[in-house]
Scaffold this motif. Structure first.
Motif: not given
Ligand SMILES: Cc1cc2nc3c(=O)[nH]c(=O)nc-3n(C[C@H](O)[C@H](O)[C@H](O)COP(=O)(O)OP(=O)(O)OC[C@H]3O[C@@H](n4cnc5c(N)ncnc54)[C@H](O)[C@@H]3O)c2cc1C
Ligand code: SF4
Ligand code: SF4
Ligand code: SF4
Ligand code: SF4
Lengths: 669, 107
Positions: A388, A390, A415, A443, A467, B10-15, B18, B56-57, B59
């Motif tokens: 990833s 950013y 991104l 994840d 964050l 919190l940013v979770r790239p995996a969404l 999916r 993408l983030l 959220m």
């Protein structure tokens, strides 16, 4: 030519100004001037000035047609002085000097008066005032012209050698270009190897070429060229003599004692045959100091990367890298990116570090957006496991042909998050205890412990505060000027407020400096990528060639002269002069020098070598005609008022002031 | 669900992964010009610029707050043909619906 034409209105008027016959041309600049300055009123106000025999307006004075009409006036009316009241002298001084020459008039009998930048453009709210001011300025110009004298350019012989300082990509390409047009080149590099920054990079934008390859190939061509002598581990330590024939001192092997022998010639390459006339005889340079003669000097000393302060965006924490450090990491392997023995899953880039600061480095470093995007693409295209990426940015400046890289990176999943200027991202060490923070087991990240966290606002997502757990934080560091104080002192290089070297004019004279024959190119004059650095290096080649290939150069004769009868040598002029142009000589020798000044290629230094009888002689100042820039700094400091500036003599200045202040104001108010 | 530290999300790239692979869900190509918002006949303000960024983030909460908008899209592709960055906007909406259908509505 149109409008009001006043020709020989008062044949007797010329007599007042020592019989001068002056033509005055007031330009409309196609409305640029005439919309706010009544040019007819200006003509009416000055047509009867002493010496004026022609006064008229013109739509575009610089047009070929009008220039021809002025030439006709000069020849038909026997004009011996010209005043053009138009735009800035920066724009057209040379245009009208050349025109004068074509008409057979000495070009220094011409005066440019600026009534556009100084009148019409400045006083758009006050036509009468602008007109009155224009009339005064033109009158001052006429007063100056009535006291002009014909002057001849100073002709200086030039030797066909160039010293190039700095062997980065700009200096290397310049050296090759100079050699290819037949000039002898001395390439002086401080480090043990040529190449500068580019020598340390693998893939570079925009073409994906390997920087190390590029440098190697350039170096091969340089080493093979008989006209180039390379000095590595070397520095320029002295410059003397004057323009055209500088004597440049080069120290080869910085620490003389333990210096390795300079590797100027790899085994097997031919030694430079240096046999052309005017070229010093040099074999393989030995450690120590040598002196070479040079007609010009090209400075290509490059830049440094901004070094963040400890703690600036987390700098100092494990995993926080500058862009050059990150580039090295990416270039160091072809496989999946790993850092500290662990695979990298998330990279956060923070842009504009050390650039575009409110206080400090105000400039944009130009190369860094594209270089960061390019490095990120290197990662994106090679790793099988997704990384990833950013990008926390302020503005993306992937200008011109680099825009496709930005598009490609977005398409590849990079991104871009825009942070507010007043609230920059915060980088911290990840603590395993901070709940959902650093070590997220969700994840598919199970077990992947992140080193760092970055907190930022994203203006493109409602200003949400985010964050981001990260393995690497890349500080996209800008360019800063390289520390080079000694060189600046030796060459008297002009340094700008930002610490980079200054050219005379960013658009029109982009590689020349105020020091004649000293050119700058590459990133030492401001942030540039390698394409731009090389382009400016080649511009410096052309500029050098233009003075060196002819064998001589012409300098403006608008310089200071000392009246030897009045001068008592106190040395104040020498102290005031930024170019060390005044010299102390005996009066008699000065007289010989003075006579010489009518001729060509005289340097005051010559006076020192005349072995005349030295008894009972008065010491006086003589000003080196080549070193003097005509800045006028010495004129007011002379306690005996012995110095005059040709073209701007005290008499001329006084006459101009009288002209400016002559009352009544000539125009309708 | 999307809680981070001190209120930060919190940013979770995996969404995004999916919802769809990069070839299907290509929202990162968006350059935030706003054309899609301007041309949308449904006047769906949040679509697709911000909505896609939420994805993408990672959220997820913010995505789910927009279910109304996500399902009112006509898939007319007005936005898509006008998008200068080549974002498959309508396709992305479809991917997102598919994801929500599965994970929220259990379809
Ligand atoms: C991380 C990073 C990535 C980059 N990526 C790219 C890219 O992909 N594509 C691109 O086009 N550009 C890139 N650049 C920019 C590129 O590096 C510069 O444009 C280029 O190096 C400028 O060349 P230069 O010759 O002017 O300066 P430099 O490369 O700095 O070379 C200057 C040389 O002068 C020498 N020197 C300095 N002072 C003296 C002295 N007093 N006497 C003698 N020698 C001296 C130095 O030792 C050095 O060898 C990148 C820059 C960085 C930092
Ligand atoms: S080129 Fe460098 S300084 Fe300029 S906007 Fe981009 S990151 Fe900032
Ligand atoms: S005019 Fe300027 S450059 Fe010339 S001698 Fe005087 S101070 Fe020096
Ligand atoms: S496809 Fe959906 S979002 Fe795009 S214009 Fe049509 S209704 Fe609006
Ligand atoms: S039109 Fe395309 S590029 Fe512009 S905001 Fe919408 S999705 Fe992004």
């Amino acid at each position: 030519m149109n409008d009001q034409i006043v020709t020989g209105s008062d044949p007797g008027a010329g007599a007042d100004a020592g019989g001068r016959r002056i033509g005055v041309y007031v330009c409309q600049c196609g409305g640029n001037i005439s919309d706010y300055v009544s040019v007819d009123d200006v003509v009416a106000a000055v047509k009867d000035e002493p010496g004026v025999v022609v006064a008229r307006t013109a739509m575009f004075t610089c047009s070929d047609a009008t220039q021809q009409e002025i030439i006709n006036d000069i020849q038909d009316q026997g004009l011996d002085g010209i005043v053009v009241a138009s735009c800035s002298p920066k724009l057209h001084t040379f245009t009208f000097r050349e025109m004068s020459k074509r008409a057979g008039l000495n070009p220094y009998e011409y005066t440019q008066v600026n009534i556009r930048e100084q009148c019409s453009w400045t006083h758009t709210d006050d036509k009468a005032g602008a007109t009155g001011k224009a009339a005064r300025l033109v009158r001052a110009g006429i007063a100056r012209t009535s006291l002009t004298e014909p002057l001849e350019p100073i002709v200086v012989e030039t030797v066909p050698n160039v010293v190039v300082i700095g062997g980065g990509i700009a200096g290397m390409r310049a050296a090759l270009g100079l050699a290819e047009i037949g000039l002898a080149v001395f390439l002086v590099e401080k480090e043990a190897e040529l190449g500068g920054w580019a020598a340390g990079f693998a893939e570079m934008y925009p073409h994906g070429r390997d920087g190390r390859d590029l440098v190697t190939r350039l170096e091969e061509r340089i080493r093979r060229h008989p006209g180039i002598t390379v000095f590595t581990d070397a520095e320029v330590v002295g410059k003397s003599g004057s323009f055209g024939k500088y004597e440049v001192g080069i120290q080869v092997g910085r620490e003389q004692a333990e210096a390795p022998a300079p590797k100027t010639q790899p085994p097997g390459t031919p030694k430079p045959e240096i046999s052309r006339p005017g070229m010093p005889q040099l074999g393989t340079p030995e450690p120590g100091a040598i002196t070479v003669k040079a007609g010009s000097i090209v400075v290509a000393t490059g830049f440094d990367s901004y070094e963040p302060q400890e703690g600036e965006f987390g700098y100092g924490l494990d995993g926080v890298l500058t862009l050059p450090e990150f580039k090295r990491l990416v270039d160091s392997s072809d496989g999946p990116l790993a850092y500290g023995g662990r695979p990298v899953r998330t990279i956060v880039y923070i842009y504009c570090v050390g650039s575009r600061q409110a206080e400090g480095n105000e400039y944009c470093s130009r190369y860094c957006c594209t270089a960061a995007i390019h490095s990120s693409l290197q990662v994106a295209t090679r790793d099988a496991a997704p990384v990833s990426r950013y990008h926390l940015y302020r503005d993306i400046r992937s200008y011109g042909r680099y825009e496709p890289l930005y598009n490609e990176s977005r398409e590849k999943g990079d991104l871009y998050l825009r942070f507010p200027d007043e609230e920059p991202p915060v980088v911290a060490q990840a603590s395993s205890g901070d709940g959902g923070g650093a070590t997220t087991a969700k994840d598919g990240d199970a077990g992947h412990g992140y080193r760092l966290t970055v907190t930022t606002r994203d203006l493109l997502t409602d200003g949400a505060e985010l964050l981001i757990p990260a393995d690497l934080v890349v500080l996209v560091t800008g360019m800063v000027p390289r520390e080079n104080d000694d060189l600046v002192k030796v060459l008297k290089l002009p340094v700008g407020n930002d610490g980079f070297f200054n050219e005379i004019h960013p658009k029109l004279r982009p590689v020349e400096t105020v020091v004649d024959g000293v050119f700058i190119c590459g990133a030492c004059q401001g942030p540039k990528n390698s394409t731009e650095a090389v382009a400016s290096g080649l511009a410096a080649v052309t500029q050098s060639a233009s003075i060196l290939k002819r064998g001589y150069a012409e300098l403006d004769p608008l310089i200071a002269v000392v009246d030897p009868d009045t001068c008592e040598w106190c040395g104040l002029c020498l102290e005031a002069c930024p170019y060390e142009a005044p010299r102390r000589v005996e009066q008699d020798q000065e007289a010989a020098g003075g006579a010489d000044q009518e001729g060509v290629d005289h340097r005051g230094a010559d006076a020192d070598h005349r072995g005349a009888d030295t008894d009972h002689r008065k010491m006086v100042a003589v000003i080196d005609r080549v070193a003097c820039k005509g800045c006028g700094g010495c004129v007011p400091v002379c306690p005996r008022n012995a110095i005059d500036l040709l073209g701007y003599t005290d008499a001329q200045m006084r006459a101009m002031i009288d002209g400016l202040l002559q009352e009544p104001t000539p125009c309708r108010m | 669900m999307s809680a981070g530290v001190n209120g930060a999300t919190l940013v979770r790239p995996a969404l995004a992964g999916r919802v769809g692979a990069l070839e299907e869900f290509n929202a990162s190509a968006c350059m935030n010009c706003g054309v899609c918002t301007a041309v949308c006949p449904m006047g769906i303000e949040v679509l697709p610029r911000r909505l896609f960024r939420y994805v993408l983030l990672g959220m997820e909460d913010q995505v789910l707050e927009q279910i109304e908008s996500i399902y009112s899209c006509l898939l007319c592709k007005m936005c898509e043909v006008n998008c200068p960055a080549g974002v498959h906007i309508a396709e992305n909406v479809r991917s997102l619906r598919h994801h929500i259908n599965r994970t929220v509505f259990g379809l």
